[in-house]
Design a protein around this motif. Structure first.
Motif, PDB file in Angstrom:
ATOM      1  N   ALA A 196      -0.112  -6.883  12.350  1.00  0.00           N
ATOM      2  CA  ALA A 196      -0.360  -7.212  13.761  1.00  0.00           C
ATOM      3  C   ALA A 196       0.406  -6.261  14.686  1.00  0.00           C
ATOM      4  CB  ALA A 196       0.038  -8.662  14.023  1.00  0.00           C
ATOM      5  N   GLY A 197       1.140  -5.320  14.103  1.00  0.00           N
ATOM      6  CA  GLY A 197       1.865  -4.328  14.896  1.00  0.00           C
ATOM      7  C   GLY A 197       3.058  -4.925  15.635  1.00  0.00           C
ATOM      8  N   LEU A 198       3.709  -5.922  15.029  1.00  0.00           N
ATOM      9  CA  LEU A 198       4.783  -6.639  15.726  1.00  0.00           C
ATOM     10  C   LEU A 198       6.183  -6.167  15.316  1.00  0.00           C
ATOM     11  CD1 LEU A 198       3.436 -10.292  15.316  1.00  0.00           C
ATOM     12  CD2 LEU A 198       3.169  -8.778  17.294  1.00  0.00           C
ATOM     13  N   SER A 233       0.381  -0.597  11.198  1.00  0.00           N
ATOM     14  CA  SER A 233      -0.792  -1.451  11.269  1.00  0.00           C
ATOM     15  C   SER A 233      -2.079  -0.621  11.099  1.00  0.00           C
ATOM     16  CB  SER A 233      -0.784  -2.169  12.620  1.00  0.00           C
ATOM     17  OG  SER A 233      -2.030  -2.723  12.888  1.00  0.00           O
ATOM     18  N   ALA A 234      -2.107   0.529  11.753  1.00  0.00           N
ATOM     19  CA  ALA A 234      -3.288   1.403  11.633  1.00  0.00           C
ATOM     20  C   ALA A 234      -3.427   1.892  10.191  1.00  0.00           C
ATOM     21  CB  ALA A 234      -3.154   2.583  12.593  1.00  0.00           C
ATOM     22  N   ALA A 235      -2.297   2.234   9.572  1.00  0.00           N
ATOM     23  CA  ALA A 235      -2.329   2.712   8.174  1.00  0.00           C
ATOM     24  C   ALA A 235      -2.810   1.606   7.240  1.00  0.00           C
ATOM     25  CB  ALA A 235      -0.938   3.190   7.769  1.00  0.00           C
ATOM     26  N   ALA A 236      -2.391   0.350   7.528  1.00  0.00           N
ATOM     27  CA  ALA A 236      -2.799  -0.788   6.685  1.00  0.00           C
ATOM     28  C   ALA A 236      -4.321  -0.952   6.727  1.00  0.00           C
ATOM     29  CB  ALA A 236      -2.115  -2.065   7.166  1.00  0.00           C
ATOM     30  N   LYS A 237      -4.894  -0.798   7.914  1.00  0.00           N
ATOM     31  CA  LYS A 237      -6.344  -0.983   8.042  1.00  0.00           C
ATOM     32  C   LYS A 237      -7.094   0.107   7.286  1.00  0.00           C
ATOM     33  CE  LYS A 237      -6.078  -3.784  12.112  1.00  0.00           C
ATOM     34  NZ  LYS A 237      -4.650  -3.801  12.409  1.00  0.00           N
ATOM     35  N   LYS A 238      -6.578   1.326   7.369  1.00  0.00           N
ATOM     36  CA  LYS A 238      -7.248   2.460   6.705  1.00  0.00           C
ATOM     37  C   LYS A 238      -7.219   2.347   5.188  1.00  0.00           C
ATOM     38  CE  LYS A 238      -7.453   6.617   9.383  1.00  0.00           C
ATOM     39  NZ  LYS A 238      -6.635   7.654   9.950  1.00  0.00           N
ATOM     40  N   PHE A 258       0.840  -1.201   0.000  1.00  0.00           N
ATOM     41  CA  PHE A 258       0.000   0.000   0.000  1.00  0.00           C
ATOM     42  C   PHE A 258       0.870   1.243   0.000  1.00  0.00           C
ATOM     43  CE2 PHE A 258       0.173   0.952   4.626  1.00  0.00           C
ATOM     44  CZ  PHE A 258       0.531  -0.298   5.149  1.00  0.00           C
ATOM     45  N   ASN A 259       0.257   2.288  -0.518  1.00  0.00           N
ATOM     46  CA  ASN A 259       0.978   3.527  -0.764  1.00  0.00           C
ATOM     47  C   ASN A 259       1.667   4.075   0.475  1.00  0.00           C
ATOM     48  OD1 ASN A 259       0.739   6.737  -1.101  1.00  0.00           O
ATOM     49  ND2 ASN A 259       1.230   5.705  -3.030  1.00  0.00           N
ATOM     50  N   GLY A 260       0.983   4.019   1.625  1.00  0.00           N
ATOM     51  CA  GLY A 260       1.553   4.572   2.849  1.00  0.00           C
ATOM     52  C   GLY A 260       2.754   3.777   3.347  1.00  0.00           C
ATOM     53  N   LEU A 261       2.977   2.596   2.799  1.00  0.00           N
ATOM     54  CA  LEU A 261       4.065   1.732   3.268  1.00  0.00           C
ATOM     55  C   LEU A 261       5.335   1.912   2.450  1.00  0.00           C
ATOM     56  CD1 LEU A 261       4.679  -0.649   5.257  1.00  0.00           C
ATOM     57  CD2 LEU A 261       4.018  -2.190   3.420  1.00  0.00           C
ATOM     58  N   GLU A 262       5.156   1.987   1.126  1.00  0.00           N
ATOM     59  CA  GLU A 262       6.332   1.956   0.258  1.00  0.00           C
ATOM     60  C   GLU A 262       6.254   3.052  -0.804  1.00  0.00           C
ATOM     61  OE1 GLU A 262       8.164  -1.967  -0.717  1.00  0.00           O
ATOM     62  OE2 GLU A 262       6.057  -2.434  -1.010  1.00  0.00           O
ATOM     63  N   HIS A 263       5.809   4.221  -0.411  1.00  0.00           N
ATOM     64  CA  HIS A 263       5.538   5.283  -1.368  1.00  0.00           C
ATOM     65  C   HIS A 263       6.724   5.560  -2.302  1.00  0.00           C
ATOM     66  CE1 HIS A 263       5.605   9.573  -2.496  1.00  0.00           C
ATOM     67  NE2 HIS A 263       4.406   9.233  -2.951  1.00  0.00           N
ATOM     68  N   ASP A 264       7.937   5.721  -1.711  1.00  0.00           N
ATOM     69  CA  ASP A 264       9.118   6.070  -2.514  1.00  0.00           C
ATOM     70  C   ASP A 264       9.425   4.998  -3.558  1.00  0.00           C
ATOM     71  OD1 ASP A 264       9.645   8.392  -1.073  1.00  0.00           O
ATOM     72  OD2 ASP A 264      10.674   7.253   0.498  1.00  0.00           O
TER      73      ASP A 264
END
Ligand code: UDP
Length: 485
Positions: A378-380, A454-459, A221-227
């Motif tokens: 899972a926020g681990l 994790s919160a960003a993934a859910k959104k 998702f974009n918020g994870l690997e934008h660059d």
């Protein structure tokens, strides 16, 4: 109202390995949940692994089916039922499986010509789908099962060859052109060019097919690997859609999670009951994916390191075939069981369920992309233990870009999952476990960062999120292509 002619028909062709098949089947189910008519083409044993979820989707009114093609067991000399990489205990069986997959090209092609879909979503190991798509006049989408980061790091190494300017195997160099300062050694990079054989030639064909594809779907998702999404689109120059984390978007239920990818070796309630008795964040989950099998020597080091750390753990163990069963220290299994310190799973584990349990507080991972995504969801915080394929690049993503993990200290990349020989010593295991499961500032920082991701993934998979928007926009674009406007 949409008429039958407006209906988008897509064929999904997953590769016969769990790490490829799980996310791709879930992508197929996600497309079907958005009104697309979906056919998954696979072999009988693999179909059984996800038949139940497909039946469930069909009962919910989704237009999804499996088209089964017989695997050529007799022709390649494999026993019936061996149709997936994770079922191949020896190198010889792996090459026979590849031969069988090669033979499947003709029947797979025939299905594509017979069913005449509007689009093919293909695993990278079927580069020939580019020619079929051209003949049918339809888009071929590649489905990548790794991160953008790994593809971009590999591209940087191939383009700039930074490892050629160092004097030793262990001297570090920077990967040029990336948004972060990524330092690696010659031993760690995925250096297929060291070997010139049929497989490296095949990898070249796969890369050419990627460039000729209509575009690529990523389970990211974009918020994870934008660059790196940007790098992929502009520097590598292929269109891409990030639609993940796919299983989150699909909203799989507990029953689906328990049977995801295979039949679990343990009863779901058995490990859940064990975890229910534990404090939040107190158990380390250790899993090396669907393929990695360690030597007895390595398993022994892990066991001793874990015991010395004093932390509780749930460990999924895959031992090499023909390896003597003497990998545990004297009395280890009984001690762990009596003290309830450790739960050992010798086979397939219900990983999504386990990682989602509040008692799990950290993850040891081989850096397979699915496991990383599942862990961060899972926020681990993680201990990274890469071995082969793009796993060393993904280690760098976890430790140096996302900053949610620490390396256990593996030094050398292996070409294949059955060639992992390096033995990481017990002291390194103990040290990494103490750090990640402890309550020091470094652990706290990683945990906080993992929770934010994790919160960003859910959104991102909800209405208004970028992965959801990308999926809808891709489906709409494919409909426009179908109607030629
Ligand atoms: N998996 C699982 N139980 C196991 C081992 C693996 O459910 O005992 C799942 C895991 O959750 C992940 C996939 O199998 O979705 C493995 O993919 P990954 O990319 O992590 O690694 P690979 O197996 O391809 O090396």
């Amino acid at each position: 109202m949409e008429s039958v002619g407006d209906q988008l028909n897509i064929i999904f062709l997953p590769f016969l390995a769990s790490g490829h098949m799980i996310p791709m089947v879930e992508a197929a189910r996600l497309f079907a949940a958005h009104g697309v008519t979906v056919t998954i083409v696979t072999t009988p044993y693999n179909a059984l692994l996800f038949q139940k979820s497909i039946d469930h989707d069909r009962n919910s009114g989704h237009n999804i089916s499996i088209h089964v093609v017989q695997f050529p067991h007799a022709e390649v000399g494999l026993p019936v039922g061996i149709e997936n990489l994770n079922k191949c205990p020896s190198h010889d069986m792996v090459s026979k499986l590849y031969s069988g997959i090669h033979m499947l090209q003709q029947p797979f092609e025939q299905i594509l010509f017979n069913l005449k879909p509007d689009c093919i979503v293909s695993d990278m190991f079927y580069p020939w789908t580019v020619q079929v798509a051209t003949q049918l006049g339809i888009p071929r989408l590649l489905f990548h099962v790794s991160s953008y980061f790994a593809i971009c790091a590999e591209h940087s190494v191939e383009k700039h060859r930074p490892h050629q300017s160092v004097e030793s195997d262990i001297q570090t160099f920077v990967l040029p052109g990336l948004a972060h300062n990524i330092e690696m050694t010659k031993l760690q990079i995925m250096d297929n060019e060291r070997f010139q054989d049929r497989y490296t030639e095949f990898l070249r064909v796969i890369k050419e097919a990627e460039l000729k594809s209509y575009g690529t779907i990523f389970n990211s998702f974009n918020g994870l690997e934008h660059d790196y999404e940007e790098y992929y689109k502009t520097v590598i120059g292929v269109r891409a859609w990030s639609i993940g984390p796919i299983w989150l978007a699909l909203n799989v239920d507990a029953a689906d999670k328990a049977e995801r990818g295979n039949t679990s070796i343990v009863q779901e309630h058995e490990c859940m009951t064990w975890l229910n008795s534990k404090e939040p964040n107190s158990v380390l989950y250790i899993s090396f994916g669907s393929l990695t099998k360690f030597s007895s020597a390595q398993l022994l080091e892990i066991a001793v390191g874990l015991e010395a750390s004093g932390h509780q753990f749930m460990w999924v163990v895959r031992q090499r075939e023909n390896d003597e069963n003497q990998w545990l220290p004297e009395g280890f299994e009984k001690r762990m069981s009596d003290s309830e310190k450790g739960f050992i799973i010798k086979g397939w584990a219900p990983q999504l369920l386990i990682m989602g349990h509040p008692a799990i507080g950290g993850l040891v991972t081989h850096c397979g992309w699915n496991s990383i995504l599942e862990g961060l969801n899972a926020g681990l915080p993680m201990i990274t233990w890469p071995g082969f394929a793009e796993q060393f690049y993904q280690e760098k993503l976890v430790t140096d870009v996302l900053k949610i993990g620490v390396p256990v200290g593996v030094t050398a990349w292996c070409r294949s999952f059955d060639e992992v020989t390096e033995v990481v010593k017990r002291e390194k295991v103990e040290k990494a476990v103490a750090l990640v499961m402890g309550s020091g500032p470094e652990a706290m920082k990683m945990r906080k960062q993992a929770r934010e991701l994790s919160a960003a993934a859910k959104k991102t998979v909800e209405s208004g999120g970028s992965s959801k928007a990308n999926l809808i926009s891709l489906i709409n674009e494919l409909k426009t292509v179908k109607h030629g406007s």
